[in-house]
Motif scaffolding. Sequence first.
Motif: not given
Length: 296
Positions: A68-73
């Motif tokens: 992922p481009q940004e780890w979406r927790f």
Amino acid sequence: MSAVTERALAPRAAAPTRRGPSGERAVAVGSHTVLGIWSLLVLLPFAWTLVSSFKTTREIFASPFSLPQEWRFENYVNAWRTAGIGSYFLNSVVVVVCALALTMVMGAMSAYVLARFSFRGRTVLRYLVVAGLTFPVFLAVVPLFFILRQVGVLNTLPGLILSYATYAYPFTVFFLMSFFEELPGEVAEAASIDGASEWRTFFQVMLPMAGPGLAAVAILNFVGLWNQYLLPVVLNSDRDNYVLTQGLGAFASSSGYDVDFGALFAGAVMTILPVLVVYLVFQRRLQGAVAAGGLK
């Protein structure tokens, strides 16, 4: 007799036998290859699910195998709160823990009686237990539906607990009978001579001795009950009482084409993690039970 003749007539030491290294190496390489392929078949889908749980829906469809481009927790927060996974998770814990405790107690008592006591009809009961293992669960859901409705526990957590315990009961009894049969009878006789009743002998003497078997069957029952989907779908239509597998299915189908796949994968990871934790904690018990069964 000359020394040469003595050496000729003396018994020759047996030449050391050599094992075929090529055959052993081939077996080792083949077994490791099969285990490696099987491990990849298990680990790769889980790793893909774990990575996808941190993506957006657009990223999952655009580049399903990339990081992922940004780890979406926040996907886990959305799954826990918005999709209601938190309440479904709690329902699953209550149902599975209560059903597991009930089926382990009742199954262990039944297995002990069938293994250690001789009475009329014992063989018939043992065959009925084996027959229960071969009976498909989907053939029992309709009778269970009418029985639970008549008793008044349909669409309730107690109804699911009773159904889960009944579902796991034959396997529990069949598995534990062999362990109780191999326990030394002298121990039970010594406890009886010391004045212990049958109940005390069972709970304080014989049951702890069957610890590896109890741990193994508890782990296997936990995995089967935690992943159960057919029974709750048929016997529980109240959304407030949904278990985790039901909740994930309802979340995937309720949004139509606008599904938050990141939150859906996060819910799937939360469903898998308890099973992994239970196995990692109790894997030594399971291995000990398998080794004990092999020795028996």
